[in-house]
Design a protein around this motif. Structure first.
Motif, PDB file in Angstrom:
ATOM      1  N   SER A  65       0.842  -1.188   0.000  1.00 22.05           N
ATOM      2  CA  SER A  65       0.000   0.000   0.000  1.00 22.05           C
ATOM      3  C   SER A  65       0.881   1.243   0.000  1.00 22.05           C
ATOM      4  O   SER A  65       1.774   1.375   0.843  1.00 22.05           O
ATOM      5  CB  SER A  65      -0.912   0.014   1.224  1.00 22.05           C
ATOM      6  N   GLN A  67      -0.108   4.202   0.736  1.00 20.81           N
ATOM      7  CA  GLN A  67      -0.507   5.055   1.849  1.00 20.81           C
ATOM      8  C   GLN A  67       0.049   4.563   3.177  1.00 20.81           C
ATOM      9  O   GLN A  67       0.632   5.329   3.946  1.00 20.81           O
ATOM     10  CB  GLN A  67      -2.031   5.157   1.922  1.00 20.81           C
ATOM     11  N   THR A 116     -12.899   2.384  -6.817  1.00 20.71           N
ATOM     12  CA  THR A 116     -12.772   3.012  -5.505  1.00 20.71           C
ATOM     13  C   THR A 116     -11.928   2.204  -4.541  1.00 20.71           C
ATOM     14  O   THR A 116     -11.328   2.767  -3.617  1.00 20.71           O
ATOM     15  CB  THR A 116     -14.168   3.231  -4.877  1.00 20.71           C
ATOM     16  N   ASP A 117     -11.864   0.891  -4.730  1.00 23.56           N
ATOM     17  CA  ASP A 117     -11.031   0.035  -3.878  1.00 23.56           C
ATOM     18  C   ASP A 117      -9.588   0.082  -4.399  1.00 23.56           C
ATOM     19  O   ASP A 117      -9.343  -0.240  -5.573  1.00 23.56           O
ATOM     20  CB  ASP A 117     -11.544  -1.399  -3.903  1.00 23.56           C
ATOM     21  N   PRO A 118      -8.616   0.472  -3.584  1.00 24.99           N
ATOM     22  CA  PRO A 118      -7.254   0.648  -4.076  1.00 24.99           C
ATOM     23  C   PRO A 118      -6.652  -0.592  -4.731  1.00 24.99           C
ATOM     24  O   PRO A 118      -6.021  -0.494  -5.786  1.00 24.99           O
ATOM     25  CB  PRO A 118      -6.471   1.050  -2.819  1.00 24.99           C
ATOM     26  N   ARG A 121      -8.446  -1.421  -8.033  1.00 30.96           N
ATOM     27  CA  ARG A 121      -8.052  -0.414  -9.026  1.00 30.96           C
ATOM     28  C   ARG A 121      -6.651  -0.695  -9.545  1.00 30.96           C
ATOM     29  O   ARG A 121      -6.383  -0.557 -10.749  1.00 30.96           O
ATOM     30  CB  ARG A 121      -8.101   0.986  -8.399  1.00 30.96           C
ATOM     31  N   PRO A 279      -1.392   2.730  -5.156  1.00 31.54           N
ATOM     32  CA  PRO A 279      -1.714   4.093  -4.729  1.00 31.54           C
ATOM     33  C   PRO A 279      -3.181   4.218  -4.376  1.00 31.54           C
ATOM     34  O   PRO A 279      -3.952   3.262  -4.514  1.00 31.54           O
ATOM     35  CB  PRO A 279      -1.391   4.908  -5.994  1.00 31.54           C
ATOM     36  N   GLU A 280      -3.588   5.396  -3.937  1.00 31.59           N
ATOM     37  CA  GLU A 280      -5.012   5.663  -3.841  1.00 31.59           C
ATOM     38  C   GLU A 280      -5.596   5.575  -5.246  1.00 31.59           C
ATOM     39  O   GLU A 280      -4.890   5.763  -6.238  1.00 31.59           O
ATOM     40  CB  GLU A 280      -5.264   7.038  -3.217  1.00 31.59           C
ATOM     41  N   PRO A 281      -6.890   5.267  -5.387  1.00 29.56           N
ATOM     42  CA  PRO A 281      -7.458   5.037  -6.719  1.00 29.56           C
ATOM     43  C   PRO A 281      -7.176   6.143  -7.728  1.00 29.56           C
ATOM     44  O   PRO A 281      -7.029   5.884  -8.918  1.00 29.56           O
ATOM     45  CB  PRO A 281      -8.961   4.912  -6.429  1.00 29.56           C
ATOM     46  N   SER A 282      -7.081   7.392  -7.273  1.00 30.27           N
ATOM     47  CA  SER A 282      -6.813   8.501  -8.190  1.00 30.27           C
ATOM     48  C   SER A 282      -5.339   8.867  -8.241  1.00 30.27           C
ATOM     49  O   SER A 282      -4.954   9.830  -8.896  1.00 30.27           O
ATOM     50  CB  SER A 282      -7.632   9.733  -7.784  1.00 30.27           C
ATOM     51  N   GLY A 283      -4.506   8.100  -7.561  1.00 27.66           N
ATOM     52  CA  GLY A 283      -3.085   8.428  -7.493  1.00 27.66           C
ATOM     53  C   GLY A 283      -2.378   8.265  -8.831  1.00 27.66           C
ATOM     54  O   GLY A 283      -2.710   7.401  -9.634  1.00 27.66           O
TER      55      GLY A 283
END
Length: 442
Positions: A65, A67, A116-118, A121, A279-283
């Motif tokens: 992860s 994050q 939405t789920d890292p 995604r 990453p985060e989904p939008s990363g």
């Protein structure tokens, strides 16, 4: 054989081919042999030329992860992979109109959690942005999957694809036929012979080369930009096919540490060949890594990494400064490496969209793409102009073996058509003899 660059190979580009080096060389363009079944044309070629193929055996990847730094278990990754694969299989058995993208199709199935789920995604990014070099909202769902008859395992040529290509050129004694620095600006097939107008970039002059038949493996990205003039102009069918098929982008970064950084505790003392940083989904950033040192049997452990970035993120990376590339690469690597900022680092990167002789990495099917588009590009114009390349063969699109098979297909058509005249034959950008892909770069 006309090649616009000062080297032959096009989107085959191996940086280091020193057999004594370790880690081994890696490709900034095409890198993988997708499927290693005995009937695979590249597997056969590698066997004939005594080029070992190194199989990728470390799957699933070590997955962290971004994050929290937490290490996902193999079971967690496999479960996410199976879920995404199941969704894709459902989509593959359905039919959608040309306004629907892969992302839309996933949402239609009620599987919006993929975005939405890292972890889900990240798995979709591996399927879409890496394999197809495009984001899910750009890919068409109707022609999504090609053939898997050569198997699903991956391998890389020992010492890189350029070594494989060079050995083939040497075996066939083609070196003297390859003309470098010949940038094609016009193809005139309206007269009694085909005339190719080239800019000799080494000597800053314009030349004309004449022949009876031309094979064109100019990358789709160059064709889409209209950088080469055709006379007469291509028909609407050909122009529409070129327009509707997409040209994807996959960029890479090579990071080499002079001294191997220690692993963080979350790595549990082991990385293996492949690493995924979620990453985060939008990363945006480099999220998939090859630990090149893992191919060295313990030598120089964890010192060289190849990072991948595809789709919309890759498009953004084209404008990143070298300092930004360094920062984003080290940020991702720092999730599992203990970096204190003092490491001596050599970083190299690709910009395939900005490359005037490629304008992208490899092709993909958009929502507007149709099977007839590939059928059109498969057909010669007046039995004189043959288009070849991975973008002309739907079942093997975006692969090196697709480029190779398209060349064989065109050669067979030429033989059937042209036995009676035995014309002077010339090719463009390493066509029939090229194993040029796009990149991989996939």
């Amino acid at each position: 054989i006309l090649e616009a660059r000062d080297r032959f190979g096009g989107r085959i580009y191996t940086v280091n081919t020193d057999p004594s080096s370790c880690p081994p060389s890696w490709d900034f363009g095409a890198s993988y042999v997708h499927g290693t079944a005995s009937q695979h044309p590249i597997t056969q070629l590698a066997s004939e030329l005594n080029v070992p193929l190194i199989k990728e055996t470390d799957w699933p990847p070590r997955t962290f992860s971004m994050q929290s730094g937490a290490l996902y278990t193999s079971n967690e990754f496999t479960a996410a992979e199976n879920r995404v694969s199941g969704i894709i299989e459902k989509i593959a058995t359905s039919s959608y109109d040309e306004t629907v993208s892969l992302k839309d199709a996933i949402l239609i199935l009620g599987e919006g959690v993929v975005f939405t789920d890292p972890l889900l995604r990240a798995v979709l990014r591996l399927v879409a942005e890496q394999d197809f070099a495009a984001s899910a909202d750009k890919i068409g769902p109707n022609l999504f999957w090609g053939s898997s008859e050569f198997g699903d395992d991956d391998a890389v040529p020992s010492l890189g694809y350029s070594t494989l290509l060079k050995k083939f050129v040497d075996r066939e004694k083609l070196q003297s036929s390859i003309q470098l620095n010949k940038k094609v600006v016009k193809i005139d097939y309206g007269g009694t012979r085909v005339t190719v107008v080239v800019e000799d970039t080494a000597n800053n002059k314009i030349e004309e080369i004449k022949g009876d038949i031309v094979f064109i493996s100019i990358p789709l990205g160059v064709l889409k930009r209209g950088d080469v003039e055709f006379a007469p102009a291509l028909s609407l069918d050909y122009r529409s096919a070129i327009d509707r098929i997409g040209m994807g982008l996959l960029n890479k970064v090579r990071v080499q540490f002079t001294t191997s950084p220690p692993l963080r505790a979350n790595a549990n003392g082991n990385l293996g060949q492949t690493i995924c940083v979620v990453p985060e989904p939008s990363g945006i950033g480099y999220f998939y890594w090859i630990n090149l040192s893992a191919y060295c049997n313990g030598q120089q452990a964890n010192s060289v990494y190849i990072g991948f970035i595809g789709g919309d993120a890759a498009e953004q990376s084209e404008s990143w400064s070298d300092a930004e590339v360094r920062s984003k690469a080290l940020q991702s690597l720092g999730v599992f490496l203990n970096l204190d900022g003092s490491e001596a680092v050599d970083i190299q990167r690709t910009r395939w969209r900005s490359d005037q002789f490629a304008r992208g990495s490899y092709s993909y099917s958009t929502p507007r793409s149709r099977k007839v588009d590939y059928d059109t590009l498969n057909e010669p114009i007046s039995n004189r102009v043959f288009f070849i390349g991975e973008h002309t063969i739907l079942d093997y699109q975006s692969t090196v073996h697709g480029a190779w098979l398209s060349g064989e297909r065109a050669a067979n058509k030429f033989i059937n058509v042209g036995e009676r005249c035995r014309p002077q034959l010339f090719t463009l950008f390493l066509t029939i003899i090229s194993v040029a892909k796009l990149t991989n770069v996939n």
